[in-house]
Design an enzyme around this catalytic site. Structure first.
Site, PDB file in Angstrom:
ATOM      1  N   CYS B 413      43.399  91.928  94.998  1.00 51.15           N
ATOM      2  CA  CYS B 413      44.252  91.067  94.195  1.00 51.15           C
ATOM      3  C   CYS B 413      45.057  91.836  93.160  1.00 51.15           C
ATOM      4  CB  CYS B 413      43.433  89.988  93.527  1.00 51.15           C
ATOM      5  SG  CYS B 413      42.083  90.640  92.564  1.00 51.15           S
ATOM      6  N   HIS B 457      39.346  88.309  89.408  1.00 58.40           N
ATOM      7  CA  HIS B 457      40.615  88.085  90.083  1.00 58.40           C
ATOM      8  C   HIS B 457      41.754  88.465  89.146  1.00 58.40           C
ATOM      9  CE1 HIS B 457      42.991  86.543  93.284  1.00 58.40           C
ATOM     10  NE2 HIS B 457      43.545  85.579  92.566  1.00 58.40           N
ATOM     11  N   ASP B 473      49.951  82.879  92.500  1.00 61.66           N
ATOM     12  CA  ASP B 473      48.927  83.806  92.980  1.00 61.66           C
ATOM     13  C   ASP B 473      49.357  84.408  94.302  1.00 61.66           C
ATOM     14  OD1 ASP B 473      46.745  85.236  93.533  1.00 61.66           O
ATOM     15  OD2 ASP B 473      45.324  83.574  93.449  1.00 61.66           O
TER      16      ASP B 473
END
Lengths: 305, 668
Positions: B413, B457, B473
């Protein structure tokens, strides 16, 4: 009443020279209804003291010489069959007297010793099923010889505890002995002693003693003494409750003799060596003679106020 | 020290007492093992052995020189192994060392009592390091052993029987339980007057205040718990659970970090919209000052503030498990006007580097003048092109964004969010990286979410006029199952989930019974942290309020303090019995009398009676004999003859004596 007591002391002091403290303690012991153990070498005046006390206080006197073959019956008395009446007749032994001198008590067997000691404790004797009261007042002076212990039966601690006091007379001072040697005193003068008290008066005095005042502060002092004997490491064992009662009774009698109707710490301290000495043993020497140094420690270290 | 005192103090230690003392010492030291240097354990074994040899009379007590050497050596050891005598760890090591060393020189009961009390204290310090439910249960063992040692030290009928001693100790503990419960419920938790330095936890895993490629992937391998969340309403969808920790705005070409300006405290402008979400979080210690929350935290816990980048932060780092309640407004409008300084920070880029990405950004900008369209194009790009989501991305060189976007296309991520932010900034759209946690594991046993370190994250926020900040995201485009179901599903079979943590129970989620056991146990811990450890401050007030209505809590506190004081007063009265001292006015006066005469060289021995003392004093001070006797006779009359007399009379006699004595200052 107190003047009479003082004259008693003076009379005895005339016979037994230079032993004022011991004489006073002996009288204290009697007034507190306790029995006395005299421990000393032969010839130190033990018998003279007993005789003098008996005469001055007007008490009937008996002497029992303890020997290895003495039987309890010889002390207490026996029943003898009377042929004419067809019944047993009791012939009382020497114990039925008011003041008894048990001489050299440690020479007799434990059986005979305990016959006397039981009588001392109970104030009565039981012979062949019949209980007979002993005369009142009843006062025992036992003596024993600290040396030449061969063939003797030393009194165990439990029986020592029954004597209110243990005294030893000790050698006389030089002046007193000089007077003795010059023939101015001694046993010869015993018959000169006249009774100063009688039974009634003695009983009255003895009844007066428990009324001597003991304050809380004084009881605290006695408790401190007793607790010290129980908690400090140098004591093999502590004073029993009988011991603390004895200490208080003797202190009262001493205070009474001193002409006070209350007890002060000095009274307790005056009687402590005689009352506690034979009840205490050092931890380092539990079979020893007793706690002279322990008592001195108590007198010195336990807070009096 | 007089002979009487030393006699009382030198009571020997019974065998049972010593045995329990040794057992208690072992039990107290065990929970400390984790943070004690190894030499302390050696010291303890040596001391215990020595002590046993002393008891068996095979070894002597240490003499002064040995004691001094041991003390110096221990001090030096603490200094060397903990870097100084200051700080919680060094203090605890010192305490344990004292606890261990004192055992050797224990001669009498009083010394042993000191060891027992040290033990209680050392046990209390263990709670600073470990306060879990198992630890709390364990602490009952050393507590019972210490009590048993305390009982065994007394000379009693029990002194010969270790089990009876332990049974009595257990009974005492049980009897103390109601009192403990009362104190727990009602005793006010004061804020510490000074900051207690928390234990320096070495190797706490968690988010840090900067991010380089690979950092979060590292966290993805850790099965440790980050925090637990209980929602007051229904659980929101998983894809909405973005737990913000902090915002990273400064990029140096490789590393994202907090902008220096973000430390300024300036409440951000935002507008409440939509429905709020209320939840409470029990956070594990992170040693960092920031707290986790969903956007936008409308109510902050007392100690924390909402910073200008919407993160929650408190003044002190979180070193203890922390319970706090937050109400969040997920649909809020954030900074529609935009502050100039925040926007400047959100456009910062390094001077050079990543030319390919910059060129691509310029081209995107040309094609999509609207920010929203550009963002959508970027997301489509991640979705369409063969990007790969992996825990083990290849190492990247100097132009990390270029290499990732156009060459390796494999990342976690942080790679996606970092690349997207870079491109947005290069295209002139203010953007920033947000780190935190995403999702969580639902525990049906307790109806709460478990968020682990592997849920860490990073995502992106960009700003446009009127709309304010919005979150996107990029990871969702590449691996939607990471967001919808979690990391384990996203990694799939070929990449082992938590394969470097074989002991982590979270790894074995597929085994049904084990998973249920794990979740139930976690639920128990959650309850412990929420209702036992977290029962303080606001929560305690609320509970008490719900019981006593809206009674004035200050009054309640005063009443509690007053009742405790009253209890102590009764105990003190019972112990000291002041009414007994009434008769002791005489004694006090007698002490004054003694002091007065002591100034003239007359010391009364403890065993000397008043009359004997007076005789001696009268001999030595014949001129004052009359006054001395007057006092003592009066004292005797009052104290021993029971004659009623006011203490004033005695005091007057004392004053008369003082007047007759020459005035002298001395040791009195």
């Amino acid at each position: 009443m107190r003047t009479r007591l003082e004259s008693c002391l003076q009379s005895i002091d005339r016979v037994l020279l230079g032993k004022e403290l011991q004489v006073r303690l002996a009288l204290t012991c009697l007034l507190a209804r306790g029995h006395l153990l005299l421990e000393d070498l032969p010839g130190m005046g033990k018998t003279t003291l007993s005789h003098a006390l008996a005469r001055v206080l007007g008490l009937g006197f008996q002497r029992i010489q303890f020997t290895a073959d003495l039987l309890p019956g010889d002390i207490l008395g026996t029943s003898v069959f009377d042929r004419e009446s067809g019944q047993f007749v009791f012939y009382p032994g020497p114990i039925f007297a008011e003041l008894i001198l048990a001489d050299e008590i440690n020479r007799a067997t434990p059986k005979s010793q305990s016959a006397l000691l039981e009588a001392m404790e109970e104030g009565q004797v039981t012979i062949e099923g019949a209980t007979r009261p002993l005369p009142a007042p009843f006062f025992v002076i036992a003596t024993q010889n600290p040396v030449s212990q061969g063939g003797t039966f030393a009194l165990p601690e439990s029986q020592l505890d029954r004597f209110l006091m243990r005294l030893s007379l000790g050698y006389p001072a030089r002046a007193a002995e000089r007077a003795l040697l010059m023939g101015g005193s001694g046993r010869q003068r015993l018959p000169e002693l006249a009774p100063i008290l009688d039974h009634a008066l003695l009983a009255e005095i003895q009844a007066e003693i428990p009324r001597v005042r003991v304050s809380d502060a004084l009881v605290d002092y006695v408790l401190r003494l007793v607790e010290a004997t129980r908690s400090q490491p140098q004591f093999a064992w502590g004073l029993s409750p009988r011991g603390s009662l004895a200490l208080l009774a003797a202190s009262r009698a001493w205070a009474f003799l001193a002409g006070r109707d209350y007890v002060i710490p000095e009274d307790v301290q005056a009687v402590l060596p005689a009352v506690a000495g034979h009840r205490l043993r050092e931890r380092a020497d539990p079979a020893g003679h007793g706690g002279g140094t322990l008592v001195q420690w108590l007198l010195r270290e336990v807070a009096a106020v | 020290m007089t002979a009487a005192q030393s006699g009382a103090a030198l009571q020997p230690i019974p065998r049972v007492g010593l045995t329990w003392l040794l057992i208690a010492q072992l039990l107290v030291i065990l929970p400390h093992l984790g943070h004690l240097p190894a030499w302390i354990v050696g010291l303890w074994l040596g001391c215990a052995g020595w002590r046993i040899q002393i008891f068996r009379m095979r070894a002597p007590y240490p003499n002064g020189r040995v004691k001094a050497a041991l003390m110096l050596g221990t001090g030096l050891g603490v200094y060397l192994s903990r870097g100084g005598p200051v700080g919680l760890e060094a203090g605890v090591v010192l305490l344990i060392a004292a606890f261990v060393l004192k055992l050797v020189e224990v001669r009498s009961r009083r010394d042993a009592l000191v060891v027992v009390f040290l033990g209680f204290f050392a046990l209390a310090t263990a709670c600073l390091f470990e306060d879990g439910i198992l630890a709390a249960l364990y602490y009952l063992l050393p507590l019972a052993a210490l009590l048993a040692a305390l009982i065994g030290l007394q000379q009693s009928a029990l002194a010969a029987n270790p089990w009876a001693t332990l049974r009595l100790a257990g009974g005492l503990l049980l009897q103390a339980a109601p009192l403990m419960l009362l104190l727990f419920l009602f005793f006010p938790r004061f804020e510490p007057l000074w900051t207690l330095p928390g234990p320096r936890e070495r190797g706490v895993t968690g988010l840090s205040d900067s991010m380089t490629p690979g950092d979060i992937a590292e966290l993805g391998r850790s099965g440790e718990l980050a925090f637990r969340v209980g929602f007051e309403g229904p659980l929101p969808e998983r894809s909405r659970l973005y737990w913000r920790a902090l915002t990273l705005e400064h990029f140096d070409g490789r590393r994202w970090s907090q902008a220096p300006g973000a430390q300024q405290l300036e409440p951000p402008a935002w507008e409440k919209r939509g429905e709020p979400l209320a939840y409470s979080i029990v956070m594990q210690p992170s040693n960092q000052p920031w707290l986790y929350s969903l956007d936008v935290a409308g109510s902050a816990p007392d100690d924390a503030r909402l910073m200008d980048d919407f993160r929650l932060q408190q003044r002190r780092p979180v070193t203890q498990p922390l319970l706090y309640r937050v109400v969040s407004w997920p649909d809020a409008l954030r900074e529609p006007e935009g502050s100039a300084s925040a926007l400047r920070r959100a456009l910062q880029l390094p001077e050079r580097g990543n030319p390919q990405s910059r060129a691509w950004a310029a081209e995107l900008r040309r094609r999509h003048p609207q920010p929203e369209a550009l963002v959508q194009a970027l997301l489509d790009h991640f979705n369409r092109e063969p990007f790969h989501y992996t825990l083990k991305p290849p190492l990247l060189g100097r132009d990390s964004i270029d290499e990732f976007l156009f060459a390796s296309r494999q990342g976690f991520c942080e790679h996606f969010s970092s690349a997207m932010t870079f491109v947005l900034r290069a295209a002139g759209i203010p953007a920033r990286v947000v780190t935190g946690y995403q999702g969580g594991e639902f525990n049906p046993a307790g109806n709460y979410l478990l968020v682990h370190q592997f849920d860490a994250h990073a995502w992106v926020e960009y700003w446009q006029p009127q709309q304010g900040w919005s979150a996107v995201d990029p990871t969702f485009q590449v691996a939607p199952e990471r967001i919808e179901r979690g990391l384990q599903q996203a990694l799939g079979e070929e990449q082992g989930f938590l394969e470097e943590a074989p002991l982590s129970l979270a790894r074995y989620r597929d085994i049904g019974w084990l998973n249920r056991l794990r979740l139930s146990w976690d639920n128990l811990n959650y309850g412990w942290q929420r209702w036992v450890l977290g029962y303080q401050g606001e929560q305690q007030l609320q509970t008490l309020r719900s019981w006593f209505g809206n009674a004035d809590l200050r009054l309640l506190g005063v009443a509690a303090v007053a009742s405790v004081a009253a209890m102590w007063a009764v105990v003190a009265l019972w112990l000291f019995k002041p009414w007994r001292r009434e008769g002791d006015a005489q004694q006090r006066l007698f002490r004054r009398f003694e002091r007065l005469l002591a100034r003239h060289g007359l010391q009364r021995g403890p065993g000397e009676g008043p009359r004997a003392f007076a005789e001696r004093a009268a001999r030595q001070l014949p001129a004052q004999a009359g006054a001395i006797w007057a006092f003592v006779v009066l004292f005797e009359a009052q104290r021993y003859a029971g004659r009623e007399g006011a203490p004033g009379e005695l005091a007057r006699a004392l004053r008369r004596l003082r007047r007759t004595l020459p005035w002298r200052v001395g040791s009195g």
